[in-house]
Design an enzyme around this catalytic site. Structure first.
Site, mmCIF file in Angstrom:
data_model
loop_
_atom_site.group_PDB
_atom_site.id
_atom_site.type_symbol
_atom_site.label_atom_id
_atom_site.label_comp_id
_atom_site.label_asym_id
_atom_site.label_seq_id
_atom_site.Cartn_x
_atom_site.Cartn_y
_atom_site.Cartn_z
ATOM 1 N N ASN A 153 0.846 -1.197 0.000
ATOM 2 C CA ASN A 153 0.000 0.000 0.000
ATOM 3 C C ASN A 153 0.882 1.248 0.000
ATOM 4 O OD1 ASN A 153 -2.662 -1.062 0.035
ATOM 5 N ND2 ASN A 153 -2.435 -1.613 2.186
ATOM 6 N N CYS A 175 -5.718 -6.943 -3.194
ATOM 7 C CA CYS A 175 -6.040 -6.567 -1.819
ATOM 8 C C CYS A 175 -7.093 -7.534 -1.292
ATOM 9 C CB CYS A 175 -6.566 -5.131 -1.775
ATOM 10 S SG CYS A 175 -7.079 -4.567 -0.140
ATOM 11 N N HIS A 176 -7.013 -7.854 -0.005
ATOM 12 C CA HIS A 176 -7.908 -8.852 0.584
ATOM 13 C C HIS A 176 -9.227 -8.262 1.075
ATOM 14 C CE1 HIS A 176 -5.928 -7.143 4.136
ATOM 15 N NE2 HIS A 176 -7.038 -7.438 4.763
ATOM 16 N N HIS A 205 -9.572 0.229 -1.342
ATOM 17 C CA HIS A 205 -10.022 0.688 -0.028
ATOM 18 C C HIS A 205 -11.092 1.778 -0.130
ATOM 19 C CE1 HIS A 205 -5.914 -0.828 1.424
ATOM 20 N NE2 HIS A 205 -6.828 -1.634 1.919
#
Length: 452
Positions: A153, A175-176, A205
């Site tokens: 990130n 990304c999880h 995000h």
């Protein structure tokens, strides 16, 4: 790409036991990749040696058909690579993160977190993107055929800069966060997640569900999600219950059963979530800390104690839990690699790729998070059309921030870094901003001293 199953997979930053053990464990479960070589690469020879020894012992004990090698030499690691998986960080992760978060607050900026968006996200980007560009430069020279997966990130700023600097590289951000839907939606709808077809999109995000359908009959599940979702805040575990679970078990709760077994109270860290749900009619795929980094009024909406509780828990969890290789899949990179190797054509729910027509109301060059199909030719984003105007407006506030962050790094320009700060929606003042930037550069000169 030749569809031989034996591949050379390089883990960059493998000296981090959390990343190294976790990713090695994921790969070792794959029957498709049997016979492959896992190359562990890091700049720290001591931590790298520990991960290598542990991985070799695990392979030997379980008689697994994989070869483990390790090297601090990047050229040696990259030679002949089919896949690179990057998860680097620089310096003391949490100490620098707290500077990114707290120093802007000292200057009156009401950022609610400091990792990916806002001024904190800018400083994090300015620090971590240059070494990732160095990695990409060597990859383009040594193994241009390789697909590179990035976990570092701030995801969208990293990926946007890499694609501008190296447009020919196959560079995919992962990304999880999308996995949170596998916990939320079954509780809301009372059906297994596999019964749903869910599509989400936005920026990393900063993404929301755009559609949800029942697979058995194609009917629209989104109205039911929106109607029942408010109950999630009264029927999901408070962070205190999660802390208790981790303390007692030494692991994070995974799956509906583990969550259902926890104490049920009002859930914190989802107050901004509720605003987006109620006022925009959209279901975010992440919580207040991440989502709120991008929104100028988030400070008035979030649960600040919830965010602080989560940060302190996360920091403490990583310091207390001893990483180890496990025989269970944790991340999505291995199924994606298998999809490329086997030409499967399956749909991956969230990847980060240059827009290029994937979201109509964002510019072509910015990296967006969308679902994708995976086949022998790589990872292909699925076009999501025009996003709802309100959410698109929030996303559009990030366009100039990403553009200027990218150019500040590529041109090594402090003036452009200041402009990136001044166009950020979280910054609503001019006085002190140049002083803020100079002070952060001074504190983090080892990494930001290249700006002039």
């Amino acid at each position: 790409m030749e569809l031989t199953m034996e591949k050379r997979i390089v883990l960059i930053g493998a000296g981090s036991a959390q990343f190294g053990y976790g990713t090695v464990g994921d790969i070792l479960q794959s029957q498709v990749l049997a016979g492959s070589t896992i190359v562990l690469h890091d700049i720290n020879p001591n931590t790298l040696a520990v991960v290598k020894d542990t991985a070799e012992q695990y392979v030997g004990t379980h008689n697994l058909p994989f070869k483990i090698t390790a090297t601090t030499n990047r050229a040696e690691a990259f030679a002949g690579a089919d896949f690179l998986i990057n998860s680097i960080e620089v310096g003391d992760r949490f100490a620098l993160w707290e500077q990114d978060w707290r120093i802007p607050q000292q200057y009156g900026i009401k950022q609610v977190y400091g990792e990916n968006g806002g001024p904190g996200g800018l400083f994090h980007s300015l620090r971590i993107i240059p070494p990732i560009l160095d990695i990409c430069a060597e990859a383009q020279k040594i193994c241009p055929q390789a697909t590179i997966f990035n976990y570092s990130n701030p995801m969208s700023r990293i990926c946007t800069t890499v694609h501008r600097a190296f447009p020919d590289l196959k560079f995919v951000g992962l990304c999880h966060e999308i996995a949170s839907l596998q916990q939320y939606l079954p509780i809301i709808l009372g059906v297994p997640y596999e019964a749903l077809e869910v599509r989400a999109a936005g920026l990393n995000h900063f993404s929301v569900i755009l559609s949800a359908k029942y697979r058995n009959n194609g009917s629209d599940a989104y109205p039911e999600i929106l109607a029942k979702a408010p109950n999630i805040f009264n029927n999901m575990p408070k962070m205190d219950a999660v802390y208790k679970y981790v303390k007692e078990t030494g692991a994070m709760p995974e799956g509906i059963e583990a969550l259902a077994a926890l104490e049920t109270e009002a859930w914190s860290e989802h107050q901004l979530f509720k605003v987006i749900l109620e006022k925009f009619g959209l279901f975010p795929i992440t919580s207040d800390s991440h989502f709120g980094e991008y929104i100028q009024w988030a400070h008035d909406a979030v649960d600040h104690k919830g965010i602080l509780d989560f940060y302190n828990f996360y920091k403490g969890f990583l310091s207390r839990v001893e990483p180890h290789i496990e025989n269970k899949l944790k991340e999505r990179v291995v199924p994606i690699i298998e999809g490329i190797v086997t030409d499967s054509g399956y749909v991956e729910e969230a990847v980060n790729l240059p827009n290029q027509g994937l979201i109509d109301n964002l510019p072509e060059w910015i990296v967006v998070e969308v679902p994708a199909t995976v086949d022998k030719d790589g990872v292909h984003g699925i076009p999501m059309g025009k996003l709802p105007s309100g959410f698109a407006g929030l996303l559009s506030n990030q366009v100039a921030v990403h553009d200027l962050t990218t150019e500040a790094v590529l041109q090594k320009s402090k003036a452009l870094a200041l402009q990136a700060l001044l166009v950020d929606p979280n910054v609503q003042q001019f006085k002190g901003m140049e002083d803020l930037l100079n002070n952060v550069i001074e504190y983090q000169n080892k990494w930001l001293g290249y700006l002039h």
